[in-house]
Design a protein around this motif. Structure first.
Motif, PDB file in Angstrom:
ATOM      1  N   LEU A 225       0.841  -1.196   0.000  1.00 23.59           N
ATOM      2  CA  LEU A 225       0.000   0.000   0.000  1.00 23.59           C
ATOM      3  C   LEU A 225       0.883   1.255   0.000  1.00 23.59           C
ATOM      4  CD1 LEU A 225      -3.090   0.716   0.287  1.00 23.59           C
ATOM      5  CD2 LEU A 225      -2.625   1.014   2.732  1.00 23.59           C
ATOM      6  N   ALA A 226       1.920   1.243   0.852  1.00 24.25           N
ATOM      7  CA  ALA A 226       2.819   2.392   0.952  1.00 24.25           C
ATOM      8  C   ALA A 226       3.606   2.609  -0.334  1.00 24.25           C
ATOM      9  CB  ALA A 226       3.776   2.200   2.126  1.00 24.25           C
ATOM     10  N   GLU A 227       3.798   1.524  -1.087  1.00 23.14           N
ATOM     11  CA  GLU A 227       4.576   1.627  -2.335  1.00 23.14           C
ATOM     12  C   GLU A 227       3.685   1.868  -3.553  1.00 23.14           C
ATOM     13  OE1 GLU A 227       6.743  -2.049  -2.251  1.00 23.14           O
ATOM     14  OE2 GLU A 227       7.930  -1.384  -0.520  1.00 23.14           O
ATOM     15  N   GLY A 228       2.406   2.126  -3.327  1.00 24.33           N
ATOM     16  CA  GLY A 228       1.547   2.466  -4.461  1.00 24.33           C
ATOM     17  C   GLY A 228       0.344   1.569  -4.655  1.00 24.33           C
ATOM     18  N   GLY A 229       0.294   0.442  -3.957  1.00 23.91           N
ATOM     19  CA  GLY A 229      -0.922  -0.365  -3.972  1.00 23.91           C
ATOM     20  C   GLY A 229      -1.076  -1.333  -5.127  1.00 23.91           C
ATOM     21  N   ASP A 230       0.028  -1.715  -5.745  1.00 24.43           N
ATOM     22  CA  ASP A 230       0.016  -2.675  -6.857  1.00 24.43           C
ATOM     23  C   ASP A 230      -0.793  -3.939  -6.568  1.00 24.43           C
ATOM     24  OD1 ASP A 230       1.241  -1.747  -8.999  1.00 24.43           O
ATOM     25  OD2 ASP A 230       2.998  -3.080  -8.919  1.00 24.43           O
ATOM     26  N   VAL A 231      -0.523  -4.554  -5.437  1.00 27.97           N
ATOM     27  CA  VAL A 231      -1.208  -5.814  -5.103  1.00 27.97           C
ATOM     28  C   VAL A 231      -1.997  -5.699  -3.795  1.00 27.97           C
ATOM     29  CG1 VAL A 231       0.290  -7.368  -6.413  1.00 27.97           C
ATOM     30  CG2 VAL A 231       0.905  -6.762  -4.078  1.00 27.97           C
ATOM     31  N   SER A 232      -2.395  -4.461  -3.456  1.00 24.72           N
ATOM     32  CA  SER A 232      -3.230  -4.289  -2.274  1.00 24.72           C
ATOM     33  C   SER A 232      -4.509  -3.527  -2.612  1.00 24.72           C
ATOM     34  CB  SER A 232      -2.460  -3.568  -1.158  1.00 24.72           C
ATOM     35  OG  SER A 232      -1.899  -2.373  -1.637  1.00 24.72           O
ATOM     36  N   ASP A 233      -4.703  -3.163  -3.895  1.00 22.89           N
ATOM     37  CA  ASP A 233      -5.859  -2.315  -4.219  1.00 22.89           C
ATOM     38  C   ASP A 233      -7.183  -3.079  -4.253  1.00 22.89           C
ATOM     39  OD1 ASP A 233      -4.862  -3.605  -6.434  1.00 22.89           O
ATOM     40  OD2 ASP A 233      -5.154  -1.927  -7.810  1.00 22.89           O
ATOM     41  N   SER A 234      -7.144  -4.379  -4.538  1.00 21.50           N
ATOM     42  CA  SER A 234      -8.397  -5.150  -4.555  1.00 21.50           C
ATOM     43  C   SER A 234      -8.567  -5.978  -3.289  1.00 21.50           C
ATOM     44  CB  SER A 234      -8.429  -6.099  -5.758  1.00 21.50           C
ATOM     45  OG  SER A 234      -8.197  -5.378  -6.939  1.00 21.50           O
ATOM     46  N   SER A 235      -7.618  -5.850  -2.365  1.00 19.97           N
ATOM     47  CA  SER A 235      -7.678  -6.684  -1.155  1.00 19.97           C
ATOM     48  C   SER A 235      -7.748  -5.826   0.099  1.00 19.97           C
ATOM     49  CB  SER A 235      -6.468  -7.620  -1.113  1.00 19.97           C
ATOM     50  OG  SER A 235      -5.276  -6.880  -1.269  1.00 19.97           O
ATOM     51  N   ARG A 236      -8.203  -6.431   1.170  1.00 19.77           N
ATOM     52  CA  ARG A 236      -8.294  -5.777   2.478  1.00 19.77           C
ATOM     53  C   ARG A 236      -7.746  -6.745   3.525  1.00 19.77           C
ATOM     54  NH1 ARG A 236      -9.260  -2.701  -0.734  1.00 19.77           N
ATOM     55  NH2 ARG A 236     -11.143  -1.530  -1.238  1.00 19.77           N
ATOM     56  N   LEU A 237      -7.462  -6.194   4.716  1.00 23.18           N
ATOM     57  CA  LEU A 237      -6.997  -7.045   5.813  1.00 23.18           C
ATOM     58  C   LEU A 237      -8.119  -7.294   6.815  1.00 23.18           C
ATOM     59  CD1 LEU A 237      -3.398  -5.831   6.726  1.00 23.18           C
ATOM     60  CD2 LEU A 237      -4.122  -7.558   5.061  1.00 23.18           C
ATOM     61  N   HIS A 238      -8.222  -8.540   7.234  1.00 30.26           N
ATOM     62  CA  HIS A 238      -9.135  -8.914   8.323  1.00 30.26           C
ATOM     63  C   HIS A 238      -8.279  -9.300   9.529  1.00 30.26           C
ATOM     64  CE1 HIS A 238     -12.267 -10.751  10.635  1.00 30.26           C
ATOM     65  NE2 HIS A 238     -11.923 -11.987  10.360  1.00 30.26           N
ATOM     66  N   PHE A 239      -8.386  -8.502  10.611  1.00 31.47           N
ATOM     67  CA  PHE A 239      -7.705  -8.823  11.860  1.00 31.47           C
ATOM     68  C   PHE A 239      -8.679  -9.620  12.723  1.00 31.47           C
ATOM     69  CE2 PHE A 239      -3.793  -6.259  11.826  1.00 31.47           C
ATOM     70  CZ  PHE A 239      -4.039  -5.395  10.761  1.00 31.47           C
ATOM     71  N   PHE A 240      -8.293 -10.823  13.121  1.00 26.97           N
ATOM     72  CA  PHE A 240      -9.216 -11.672  13.881  1.00 26.97           C
ATOM     73  C   PHE A 240      -9.531 -11.084  15.259  1.00 26.97           C
ATOM     74  CE2 PHE A 240      -7.522 -14.752  10.798  1.00 26.97           C
ATOM     75  CZ  PHE A 240      -8.689 -15.356  10.372  1.00 26.97           C
ATOM     76  N   GLY A 241      -8.528 -10.505  15.926  1.00 28.01           N
ATOM     77  CA  GLY A 241      -8.740  -9.925  17.257  1.00 28.01           C
ATOM     78  C   GLY A 241      -9.278 -10.948  18.244  1.00 28.01           C
ATOM     79  N   ASP A 242      -9.890 -10.454  19.347  1.00 27.75           N
ATOM     80  CA  ASP A 242     -10.635 -11.295  20.267  1.00 27.75           C
ATOM     81  C   ASP A 242      -9.820 -12.472  20.821  1.00 27.75           C
ATOM     82  OD1 ASP A 242     -12.959 -11.782  21.653  1.00 27.75           O
ATOM     83  OD2 ASP A 242     -13.831 -13.057  20.087  1.00 27.75           O
ATOM     84  N   GLN A 243      -8.516 -12.290  20.939  1.00 23.31           N
ATOM     85  CA  GLN A 243      -7.605 -13.341  21.474  1.00 23.31           C
ATOM     86  C   GLN A 243      -7.650 -14.634  20.656  1.00 23.31           C
ATOM     87  OE1 GLN A 243      -9.558 -11.607  24.199  1.00 23.31           O
ATOM     88  NE2 GLN A 243      -7.798 -10.240  24.041  1.00 23.31           N
ATOM     89  N   ASP A 244      -8.117 -14.549  19.419  1.00 23.64           N
ATOM     90  CA  ASP A 244      -8.146 -15.731  18.556  1.00 23.64           C
ATOM     91  C   ASP A 244      -6.707 -16.145  18.198  1.00 23.64           C
ATOM     92  OD1 ASP A 244      -9.973 -17.440  16.773  1.00 23.64           O
ATOM     93  OD2 ASP A 244      -8.421 -16.776  15.373  1.00 23.64           O
ATOM     94  N   PRO A 245      -6.463 -17.460  17.985  1.00 24.88           N
ATOM     95  CA  PRO A 245      -5.125 -17.859  17.527  1.00 24.88           C
ATOM     96  C   PRO A 245      -4.717 -17.105  16.261  1.00 24.88           C
ATOM     97  CG  PRO A 245      -6.454 -19.807  18.025  1.00 24.88           C
ATOM     98  CD  PRO A 245      -7.357 -18.616  18.194  1.00 24.88           C
ATOM     99  N   GLY A 246      -5.697 -16.718  15.451  1.00 30.01           N
ATOM    100  CA  GLY A 246      -5.415 -15.965  14.223  1.00 30.01           C
ATOM    101  C   GLY A 246      -5.023 -14.524  14.469  1.00 30.01           C
ATOM    102  N   ALA A 247      -5.119 -14.064  15.714  1.00 34.29           N
ATOM    103  CA  ALA A 247      -4.668 -12.713  16.066  1.00 34.29           C
ATOM    104  C   ALA A 247      -3.262 -12.758  16.674  1.00 34.29           C
ATOM    105  CB  ALA A 247      -5.636 -12.071  17.045  1.00 34.29           C
ATOM    106  N   PHE A 248      -2.630 -13.908  16.529  1.00 37.97           N
ATOM    107  CA  PHE A 248      -1.286 -14.113  17.091  1.00 37.97           C
ATOM    108  C   PHE A 248      -0.310 -13.028  16.618  1.00 37.97           C
ATOM    109  CE2 PHE A 248       2.907 -16.277  16.182  1.00 37.97           C
ATOM    110  CZ  PHE A 248       3.378 -16.223  17.480  1.00 37.97           C
ATOM    111  N   VAL A 249       0.386 -12.449  17.580  1.00 46.81           N
ATOM    112  CA  VAL A 249       1.442 -11.480  17.278  1.00 46.81           C
ATOM    113  C   VAL A 249       2.787 -12.169  17.493  1.00 46.81           C
ATOM    114  CG1 VAL A 249       2.546  -9.340  18.042  1.00 46.81           C
ATOM    115  CG2 VAL A 249       0.061  -9.425  17.760  1.00 46.81           C
TER     116      VAL A 249
END
Ligand SMILES: [Fe+2]
Length: 333
Positions: A225-249
């Motif tokens: 996105l910071a470099e112009g959005g070549d491969v981020s313009d049709s996509s979005r991020l889903h953060f699982f949150g809620d202490q889900d294993p998918g929210a692993f940092v």
């Protein structure tokens, strides 16, 4: 006679100068498994500040941790840096790290450090689900990363299982859910998913619509996105949150080898990495990974670290060997 003395003095002086700038000058060897570009930006700033040269030997997490274990006491490494913490735990378990002084690592909150004090986190990355916004409605997004093993995701999912990034996510699932649940999850996503080599490729596949959703770390998308959005313009991020294993940092680690010949310089390097100057340099770099020193924050649009709601995982408990064994059993490796 006078000229000869001058000549000898000159030769002697130049020999001393050469020695001073060469092998005998302050210099450390860093085994670096973090992204090469990040250390290429940070190391010169450390050298500028301290006069200590940094020799980087770049590789992947488990490649370099295995090398350190093999080399043992004879390793030329002074410092080890990883992308993810399981490789740090491996070197810690082999007894190769020197304890880090408490006051040195104090700027990093305790949850990003092992209780052993043998290494420290210095930067972090969040697991995310990248999705193609034309193909997936927000209401369809899974509440948990574990849901991606369900039949409704068959043929829609992608990921990069050979990378240390994905393996760290599996390590977190294993730690949080146990072995049976993790095996079942891996089998589910194995049959639902398409395997790509690298998180960048996963991102490209999702953005182009070749795949609907992909498991990556946050920075791959924000960097694009910071470099112009070549491969981020049709996509979005889903953060699982809620202490889900998918929210692993996942935490990138820094440790000093007990066998280091330059422990003072190595300590100065780690001190720089966790201190405000190094963390600010990290925040200002291309990387868009999270600084862990609370004095430094990333700028928007990156979702703030404080808003991620990650699950509680002890950084010491992530086990690379069990993950590799499990992933091999399921057929990923
Ligand atoms: Fe990465």
């Amino acid at each position: 006679m006078n000229r000869l003395t001058t000549l000898v003095a000159t030769l002697l002086a130049s020999t001393l100068v050469t020695a001073g700038c060469g092998d005998d000058g302050p210099s450390i060897t860093v085994y670096n498994a973090q992204h090469e570009q990040l250390l290429d930006e940070l190391a010169p700033k450390f050298t500028e500040q301290t006069g200590i040269e940094v020799e980087l030997r770049n590789g992947k997490d488990l490649e370099l941790s295995n090398q350190l274990v093999q080399e043992g006491e004879a390793s030329p490494a002074d410092v080890f840096l990883t992308e993810n913490s399981p490789a740090m735990s491996q070197v810690e378990a082999a007894g190769l790290f020197a304890p880090l002084p408490e006051e040195l690592v104090a700027p990093i909150p305790a949850q990003y450090r092992p209780t052993s004090g043998l290494w420290t986190g210095f930067v972090a990355r969040s697991t995310v689900l990248v999705y193609n916004a034309d193909l997936v409605e927000e209401s369809e997004l899974p509440g948990s990363i574990l849901d991606l093993a369900d039949p409704e995701w068959a043929g829609r999912l992608s990921f990069s299982p050979t990378g240390a990034d994905f393996q760290a996510v599996v390590a977190a699932v294993l730690e949080l859910e146990g072995e049976d649940a993790t095996r079942a999850w891996l089998e589910g996503i194995e049959s639902n998913g398409t395997v790509y080599d690298g998180n960048n490729v996963v991102l490209e596949a999702v953005d182009s619509g070749e795949s609907e959703v992909g498991i990556i770390y946050h920075y791959y998308w924000y960097r694009d996105l910071a470099e112009g959005g070549d491969v981020s313009d049709s996509s979005r991020l889903h953060f699982f949150g809620d202490q889900d294993p998918g929210a692993f940092v996942s935490v990138s680690g820094a440790g000093i080898l007990a066998s280091s010949d330059h422990p003072d310089e190595a300590e100065q390097f780690v001190e720089f990495l966790v201190g405000e100057a190094g963390q600010q340099a990290l925040a200002d770099s291309y990387a868009l990974e999270y600084p862990l020193n609370p004095a430094v924050q990333l700028d928007p649009p990156v979702k703030p670290l404080a808003e991620l709601e990650p699950p509680e995982v002890n950084v010491s408990d992530l086990d690379a060997e069990r993950v590799v064994a499990l992933m091999t059993e399921v057929g990923f490796l």
